[in-house]
Design an enzyme around this catalytic site. Structure first.
Site, PDB file in Angstrom:
ATOM      1  N   GLU A 109     -15.914   3.544   3.700  1.00 34.03           N
ATOM      2  CA  GLU A 109     -14.576   3.880   3.215  1.00 34.03           C
ATOM      3  C   GLU A 109     -14.765   4.753   1.974  1.00 34.03           C
ATOM      4  OE1 GLU A 109     -12.130   0.320   2.699  1.00 34.03           O
ATOM      5  OE2 GLU A 109     -13.232  -0.623   4.323  1.00 34.03           O
ATOM      6  N   SER A 156     -10.900  -1.160   0.321  1.00 34.98           N
ATOM      7  CA  SER A 156      -9.543  -1.707   0.316  1.00 34.98           C
ATOM      8  C   SER A 156      -9.387  -2.983  -0.506  1.00 34.98           C
ATOM      9  CB  SER A 156      -9.087  -1.965   1.748  1.00 34.98           C
ATOM     10  OG  SER A 156      -9.950  -2.884   2.381  1.00 34.98           O
ATOM     11  N   HIS A 164     -13.877  -2.128   6.174  1.00 31.43           N
ATOM     12  CA  HIS A 164     -12.688  -2.802   6.706  1.00 31.43           C
ATOM     13  C   HIS A 164     -12.942  -3.443   8.082  1.00 31.43           C
ATOM     14  CE1 HIS A 164      -8.505  -2.811   8.432  1.00 31.43           C
ATOM     15  NE2 HIS A 164      -8.259  -3.263   7.219  1.00 31.43           N
ATOM     16  N   ASP A 221     -13.623   6.628   6.083  1.00 30.02           N
ATOM     17  CA  ASP A 221     -12.265   6.088   6.222  1.00 30.02           C
ATOM     18  C   ASP A 221     -11.542   6.334   4.898  1.00 30.02           C
ATOM     19  OD1 ASP A 221     -10.035   4.374   6.038  1.00 30.02           O
ATOM     20  OD2 ASP A 221     -10.922   2.908   7.393  1.00 30.02           O
ATOM     21  N   ASN A 246       0.824  -1.209   0.000  1.00 32.02           N
ATOM     22  CA  ASN A 246       0.000   0.000   0.000  1.00 32.02           C
ATOM     23  C   ASN A 246       0.862   1.264   0.000  1.00 32.02           C
ATOM     24  OD1 ASN A 246      -2.313  -1.607   0.272  1.00 32.02           O
ATOM     25  ND2 ASN A 246      -2.087  -1.659   2.491  1.00 32.02           N
ATOM     26  N   HIS A 259      -7.218   4.540   1.891  1.00 33.07           N
ATOM     27  CA  HIS A 259      -6.643   4.273   0.567  1.00 33.07           C
ATOM     28  C   HIS A 259      -6.822   5.423  -0.416  1.00 33.07           C
ATOM     29  CE1 HIS A 259      -5.639   0.170   1.646  1.00 33.07           C
ATOM     30  NE2 HIS A 259      -6.778   0.184   2.330  1.00 33.07           N
ATOM     31  N   LYS A 302       0.406   3.481   4.336  1.00 34.51           N
ATOM     32  CA  LYS A 302      -0.102   3.444   2.970  1.00 34.51           C
ATOM     33  C   LYS A 302       0.556   4.571   2.159  1.00 34.51           C
ATOM     34  CE  LYS A 302      -4.183   1.055   4.697  1.00 34.51           C
ATOM     35  NZ  LYS A 302      -3.458   0.413   5.742  1.00 34.51           N
TER      36      LYS A 302
HETATM   37  C1  PLP Z   1      -9.771   0.866   4.993  1.00 36.21           C
HETATM   38  C2  PLP Z   1      -8.753   0.630   6.061  1.00 36.21           C
HETATM   39  N1  PLP Z   1      -8.928   1.247   7.256  1.00 36.21           N
HETATM   40  C3  PLP Z   1      -8.049   1.078   8.252  1.00 36.21           C
HETATM   41  C4  PLP Z   1      -6.939   0.279   8.107  1.00 36.21           C
HETATM   42  C5  PLP Z   1      -5.993   0.088   9.252  1.00 36.21           C
HETATM   43  O1  PLP Z   1      -4.922   0.964   9.147  1.00 36.21           O
HETATM   44  P1  PLP Z   1      -3.534   0.663   9.860  1.00 36.21           P
HETATM   45  O2  PLP Z   1      -2.767  -0.215   8.932  1.00 36.21           O
HETATM   46  O3  PLP Z   1      -2.925   2.007  10.074  1.00 36.21           O
HETATM   47  O4  PLP Z   1      -3.849  -0.025  11.149  1.00 36.21           O
HETATM   48  C6  PLP Z   1      -6.706  -0.355   6.887  1.00 36.21           C
HETATM   49  C7  PLP Z   1      -5.485  -1.195   6.727  1.00 36.21           C
HETATM   50  O5  PLP Z   1      -5.320  -2.024   5.950  1.00 36.21           O
HETATM   51  C8  PLP Z   1      -7.636  -0.184   5.839  1.00 36.21           C
HETATM   52  O6  PLP Z   1      -7.477  -0.801   4.669  1.00 36.21           O
END
Ligand code: PLP
Length: 393
Positions: A179, A183, A138, A208, A49, A211, A243
């Site tokens: 989101e 993801s 997620h 969120d 990522n 990405h 990311k």
């Molecule tokens: C949409 C989404 N939110 C939150 C997270 C979590 O983030 P972090 O890797 O900083 O814990 C991810 C991680 O893959 C994600 O894809």
């Protein structure tokens, strides 16, 4: 030591292994040029990522080192215990401006933010809050919803008609969770429509941007910032410093009042050690760089389009992807694993994503691109996909 615990865990692990769902950690060294060193060969990275390659950017690495030198390796305690350093406040101010919000608050990780902010919001005024969550959100959002112990309604993925129906059925406080870029599918939420829907139903909107940040929207500010710039934005904008920003950690941005609430009532902020200076330095440098990386963003999205076109010609479903995340739906778990293995034999690191992360029958390769891949690496990737994924009828 409780031998009974180990015995129970071993039995469960054996069951996972029998179902070919045992996860293991494999040694792999990432290199400066976007390749992975697997010991016996180099792999083109189509799994990470680190979309802009910032984890290896000299300025990001230098500022991380410099801030560690100046301010120490770690933080002394939680911010409410030993106070907040100026560098922490400076990064939060930069983040708030970047996301076009009044204020921002740093968290240790995206998972921690979602898992703990959602319950803190659901408990805001003691009245019952209903949570409306996209079915593809997620795991950390799912975790946050569970921890909230509030009423939940799951709406079909990106189906705003369904969400509208569900919102109609409830009175009182409502929080919509989505989101902005999903993801595992690489498609986008329709944020302007979600903002309108939320307004119509008196609901708050939580987005969120893990990405989208760094990659989409003007100057890589994400999709929520686009909405905010055109008048109405989300109430809560969450994102990560990993990311595309290449570092580690996460943030929540929104109104000053929202941030004040979280400082007072969010356990995942209150009861944890502040982010270390190196992490803050990396974020600070990334935030300086990202707005000026339009050329990298264009290249990234152009390459993603080339990959999607190749997959479409071979009749693979790419699930509405319009971003740097390009899924190729394979179907069964075994076939997805076999496709990942063939790609790896051809020099490409691509992961097979399987249930429970995605629905049964939709196991897929999740191919992610980085602007760090040069033309030769990108061509290797396209050639390998053409050679390893047989055209479907
Ligand atoms: C949409 C989404 N939110 C939150 C997270 C979590 O983030 P972090 O890797 O900083 O814990 C991810 C991680 O893959 C994600 O894809």
């Amino acid at each position: 030591m409780d031998a009974g615990l180990d015995r129970a865990l071993r039995a469960q692990l054996s069951a996972l292994a029998a179902a070919r769902r045992l996860r293991t950690l494999r040694p792999l060294q990432s290199r400066d040029d976007g390749l992975h060193d697997a010991g016996d060969r180099l792999l083109v990275d189509a799994a990470s990522n680190d979309y802009l390659g910032l984890s290896r950017h000299p300025l990001v690495m230098a500022r991380a080192a410099e801030w560690a030198q100046c301010h120490g390796a770690g933080a002394p305690a939680s911010r409410l215990v030993t106070g907040t350093r100026e560098i922490t406040l400076a990064v939060e101010e930069k983040l708030a401006a970047f996301k076009r919000c009044e204020a921002a608050l740093l968290f240790s990780s995206g998972f921690q933010a979602n898992a703990t902010v959602i319950p803190a919001l659901a408990a805001a005024d003691g009245s019952e809050t209903v949570l409306f969550s996209d079915e593809l959100n997620h795991a950390s959002i799912v975790h946050g919803c569970r921890a909230a112990r509030a009423r939940k309604e799951i709406f079909r993925h990106n189906d705003l008609g369904h969400l509208d129906d569900l919102l109609r059925r409830h009175a009182g406080r409502k929080l919509i969770l989505t989101e902005s870029v999903f993801s595992m599918d690489g498609d986008r939420a329709d944020l302007p429509a979600l903002v309108q829907l939320a307004e119509r139903h008196g609901a708050a909107l939580y987005v969120d941007e893990a990405h989208a940040t760094g990659v989409l929207g003007a100057q890589g500010r994400g999709l929520a910032a686009e909405c905010a710039a055109s008048g109405g934005g989300a109430d809560v904008v969450m994102g990560t410093l990993g990311k595309a920003l290449g570092g580690f950690g996460a943030y929540v941005a929104g109104s000053r009042t929202l941030i004040d609430w979280l400082v007072n009532r969010c356990p995942g902020f209150i009861y944890t050690t502040a982010l270390p200076p190196a992490v803050l330095g990396a974020a600070d440098a990334a935030l300086d760089l990202v707005p000026g990386m339009d050329a990298e963003r264009e290249r990234l999205l152009r390459d993603a389009q080339r990959l999607r076109e190749l997959l479409a010609r071979r009749n693979y479903d790419t699930l509405g992807s319009s971003t740097q995340i390009v899924p190729a739906v394979i179907g069964s778990e075994e076939d997805a694993l076999a496709a990942a293995r063939r790609l790896e034999d051809a020099g490409i690191l691509a992961v097979a994503i399987r249930p429970p992360t995605v629905a049964a029958g939709t196991s897929r390769l999740r191919l992610t691109l980085s602007s760090r891949l040069d033309d030769a690496a990108m061509q290797r990737l396209l050639d390998a996909v053409a050679a390893c994924l047989p055209a479907r009828t």
